[in-house]
Scaffold this active site. Structure first.
Site, PDB file in Angstrom:
ATOM      1  N   ASP A 167     -10.546  77.136  85.794  1.00  0.00           N
ATOM      2  CA  ASP A 167      -9.575  77.027  84.698  1.00  0.00           C
ATOM      3  C   ASP A 167      -9.718  75.719  83.923  1.00  0.00           C
ATOM      4  O   ASP A 167      -8.936  75.442  83.013  1.00  0.00           O
ATOM      5  CB  ASP A 167      -8.138  77.169  85.226  1.00  0.00           C
TER       6      ASP A 167
ATOM      7  N   GLY B 116     -19.482  54.163  58.728  1.00  0.00           N
ATOM      8  CA  GLY B 116     -19.241  53.938  57.311  1.00  0.00           C
ATOM      9  C   GLY B 116     -19.117  52.469  56.933  1.00  0.00           C
ATOM     10  O   GLY B 116     -19.741  52.004  55.971  1.00  0.00           O
TER      11      GLY B 116
ATOM     12  N   ARG C 246     -12.461  44.441  45.972  1.00  0.00           N
ATOM     13  CA  ARG C 246     -12.496  45.649  45.154  1.00  0.00           C
ATOM     14  C   ARG C 246     -12.286  45.284  43.678  1.00  0.00           C
ATOM     15  O   ARG C 246     -11.330  44.581  43.332  1.00  0.00           O
ATOM     16  CB  ARG C 246     -11.408  46.639  45.604  1.00  0.00           C
TER      17      ARG C 246
ATOM     18  N   GLU D 240      -9.573  72.549  85.208  1.00  0.00           N
ATOM     19  CA  GLU D 240      -8.986  71.371  85.843  1.00  0.00           C
ATOM     20  C   GLU D 240     -10.056  70.587  86.609  1.00  0.00           C
ATOM     21  O   GLU D 240     -10.960  71.172  87.206  1.00  0.00           O
ATOM     22  CB  GLU D 240      -7.861  71.778  86.796  1.00  0.00           C
TER      23      GLU D 240
ATOM     24  N   LYS E 295     -14.098  41.668  51.976  1.00  0.00           N
ATOM     25  CA  LYS E 295     -14.203  42.844  51.098  1.00  0.00           C
ATOM     26  C   LYS E 295     -13.424  42.581  49.808  1.00  0.00           C
ATOM     27  O   LYS E 295     -12.296  42.089  49.843  1.00  0.00           O
ATOM     28  CB  LYS E 295     -13.651  44.073  51.820  1.00  0.00           C
TER      29      LYS E 295
ATOM     30  N   SER F 217     -18.275  53.895  65.150  1.00  0.00           N
ATOM     31  CA  SER F 217     -17.823  55.272  65.307  1.00  0.00           C
ATOM     32  C   SER F 217     -18.502  56.165  64.263  1.00  0.00           C
ATOM     33  O   SER F 217     -19.516  56.792  64.538  1.00  0.00           O
ATOM     34  CB  SER F 217     -16.302  55.338  65.183  1.00  0.00           C
TER      35      SER F 217
ATOM     36  N   GLN G  72      -5.451  52.475  69.467  1.00  0.00           N
ATOM     37  CA  GLN G  72      -4.042  52.766  69.192  1.00  0.00           C
ATOM     38  C   GLN G  72      -3.221  51.792  70.033  1.00  0.00           C
ATOM     39  O   GLN G  72      -2.654  52.126  71.058  1.00  0.00           O
ATOM     40  CB  GLN G  72      -3.721  54.220  69.547  1.00  0.00           C
TER      41      GLN G  72
END
Length: 295
Positions: A34, A222, A190, A36, A188, A219, A93
């Site tokens: 299942d 970019g 802009r 687990e 950075k 990750s 997070q």
């Protein structure tokens, strides 16, 4: 001491055991029909139990395996239980960015401690402060700066080490010091009219330099790709991208090479085609330091 290896150790457990001269034991693991997960500690630890497992994808599965293993050892061990988690997932997070969100890394750390963890060694944590905030047991976050610098010694003639932002400057500084190079961080900007984003070093010139951009995680790639394009556009001789944790999703490697990056280098906390540096020596040093604190 006894070093226990879960499948997601990615070879780090064996290297740590050899560095420390300790016994290596492989935990038993299976998946039920299942879905687990099941783990079992096959033998009782001699002295301190050191459990090694990274938390690369699938992160939820790795976390449960680690959690279950700590619980099993807590009922078995007579000494301390130290977890070595080279890549600690959910660490980004680290606060409530939006109302109603969990502090995911808090849930991970509190769960491990609640089940009997005595100490923790992590590698290049996104925000090392979370260890002090959410753990009451001893912990150490190690930086593999010496090993990363060692990889590049003799391979670059005029190096400049850059951090992708000010928050990552300490990482770049540490690598640069071991390499005997200058360091800086990228800012950075802009254009308010065109919307064009430019990235450039805060203080130093990159013209004619072999630039090494160092980050904790790549990750999607970019940010690193954009930084490389801008640095090359400013006259850098070459650009190499370095990270501790090569998560590499959504075609990240293609983005990096297409941006003109000459070489991508990562450690072995997450298995990847660019994992060329081992964190085992740094982890072994961190373990020794942690054990001294716990005496």
């Amino acid at each position: 001491m006894t070093v226990y290896s879960l499948e997601a150790s990615n070879g780090i457990a064996a290297q740590v055991a050899r560095h420390l001269g300790d016994e290596l034991v492989f935990l038993e693991k299976k998946t039920f029909p299942d879905g687990e997960v099941y783990v079992r500690v096959p033998s009782k630890p001699r002295g301190v139990a050191i459990l090694v497992s990274s938390m690369y994808p699938s992160q939820e599965k790795r976390f449960l395996e680690l959690l279950f293993s700590v619980e099993a050892l807590s009922a078995y061990a007579e000494g301390s239980i130290i977890a070595v988690v080279p890549y600690l997932a959910f660490a980004r997070q680290d606060k409530r960015f939006l109302e109603g969100e969990p502090i995911s890394v808090k849930a991970v750390l509190k769960s491990l401690e609640a089940l009997g963890l005595s100490g923790l060694v992590t590698v290049d944590l996104h925000q090392p402060r979370v260890l002090g905030e959410y753990l009451s047991v001893p912990s150490i976050n190690v930086l593999p700066a010496e090993e990363i610098a060692g990889y590049f010694k003799g391979k670059v003639s005029n190096p400049l080490v850059l951090a992708p932002d000010m928050g990552a400057l300490e990482r770049a500084k540490s690598v640069a010091e071991h390499l005997g190079a200058e360091f800086d961080y990228l800012v950075k900007e802009r254009d308010r009219v065109t919307g064009e984003v430019k990235i450039y070093p805060k203080s130093l010139e990159v013209a004619g330099k072999d630039v090494i951009i160092v980050d904790d995680i790549i990750s999607t790639g970019g940010t690193m790709a954009l930084a490389a394009k801008n640095v090359l556009g400013s006259g850098a001789k070459s650009v190499k991208a370095v990270c501790t944790h090569a998560v590499m999703v959504q075609g990240a490697l293609d983005k990096l090479y297409y941006a003109g990056i000459e070489e991508v280098v990562a450690t072995d906390t997450v298995p990847s085609p660019v994992s060329k540096v081992s964190v085992a020596p740094s982890v072994a040093r961190g373990l020794k330091e942690l054990l001294e604190q716990m005496v």
